[in-house]
Design an enzyme around this catalytic site. Sequence first.
Site, short mmCIF file in Angstrom:
data_model
loop_
_atom_site.label_atom_id
_atom_site.label_comp_id
_atom_site.label_asym_id
_atom_site.label_seq_id
_atom_site.Cartn_x
_atom_site.Cartn_y
_atom_site.Cartn_z
CG HIS A 36 41.13 -14.10 -10.35
ND1 HIS A 36 41.69 -15.12 -10.12
CD2 HIS A 36 41.47 -13.10 -11.33
CE1 HIS A 36 41.45 -14.69 -11.62
NE2 HIS A 36 41.86 -13.89 -11.94
CE LYS A 102 34.16 -23.88 -18.41
NZ LYS A 102 32.44 -24.27 -19.07
#
Lengths: 196, 297
Positions: A36, A102
């Site tokens: 990222h 999640k």
Amino acid sequence: MIKLTLPVDEKMVRTLKVGDEISLNGRLVTGRDAVHAWLAKEKPQEIRDLLQNTMIYHCGPVVKKKGDSWEFVAAGPTTSIREEPYQSTIMKEYGLRGVIGKGGMGKNTLKTLQKIGAVYLHAIGGLATLIAESVVGVHTVIKLEEFGTPEALWVIDVKDFLTIVTMDSHGNSLHDTIFEKSNKRKQELLKKPFTL
Amino acid sequence: MPITKSFQDEALQAALLELIRQTSTQLPHDVIKAITMAKKAEKEGSTASQVLDAILRNIERAREKVTPICQDTGTNIYYVSLPIGMSMRRVEKAIREATREATRKAYLRPNAVDPLTGKNSGDNTGIMAPFITFVEWEKPAIEVRLMLKGGGCENVSIQYSLPDTSLKAGRDLDGVYKTVLDAVVKAQGRGCAPGILGIGIGGDRSSGMLLAKQQLFRKVDDENENPLLATLESRLLKDINSLGIGPMGFGGKTTALAVKIGVAHRLPASYFVSISYMCWADRRKTMHYTPEMVTYD
């Protein structure tokens, strides 16, 4: 159960709603903290085609090498909220149609999902072996040397990967709904002093 | 001859490797039973029911394939009881060697990172890693309890100092009750619910959390020897499961599989409630070791 095959277009993604159970198929990429930061800061050109209209899976897998190819051994989701500072930028920049992870994500991501037409799919935490079994092929791996196994960008093909839509492109978040409901129930329980 | 002379380091190390293998790849029966009951309680075909069903299938496949139940093989926490005269350093060395070997065999993911350099040691050993607590006991055997505690559930674990004005929680059981509900609502599904709550009332900041974690070694279906705590545990479990957070926080009837509480004397000035959240992948195992026989439970 809705069968969703990647790559996917905006129109299809916008039909998905919070609570939908998704059987995910096709090609996607993994990425966690290092990927990222790299995508957001260095904006690499060579992987744009790989990311267009697919999804990024927050996962640091355990892998095994078999001859010249790779096999996923354990591949459950990791906590998504760590990528909140980057996620919106990356989705917009590379034309991603979704994120898999999640725990859900924050307000910025939710806003971006709505704006560009994308979804957050929640995988089941701890489901390492079953999810690894749904990875039917490892296409390639990028930045393996530099980032290491869990942090590398793995390009994988999945079959019947079970996920749930918990944030959709209409501004809804199951995480917000469940938080509000459970918090309200908590207030009710706390109305009278607890005694044994 | 002192009993400890007959302990062989290599044999002990091999037994410890087996302990790690079993802990990482096989969930205890009482936990599987509790997840199975939770699945039965949910409506068939509901998201909660399907999530629990997938979890049960994952547990089964991990055991069959001898792969980690969860890729996050967590902090490795050991509680060791030693016979009189047995060297702690010998046992610690055996644990560290077994840990390295278990990492090579992929029962454990390399999980020990230096916070200053960001470098992963690559073999799960490092400063205070694995984390070992030793006690001495009367028996001529070594007992090793191992818990693998993942990062997701450790991150939602929390400690309260009472009184807590924002929660209107005072220094009594009502205050304890309020903090526990607050912790569970804050955690939502992020600790990989349905979880198990280990709670320590009292102690100081470190002994309180240690006490909370020790509770997680109790079987899910045991009953607290202290009747007052037993009642508190069952009342808390019932109320937590009325919050509707459910498996993974998707909504449902089972948010926690168990609540386990221990108490320690506190200072007059302090009243801590320490809450250790354990994910559904509650990986713990006890090894009972003598040179003649090794058993795992």
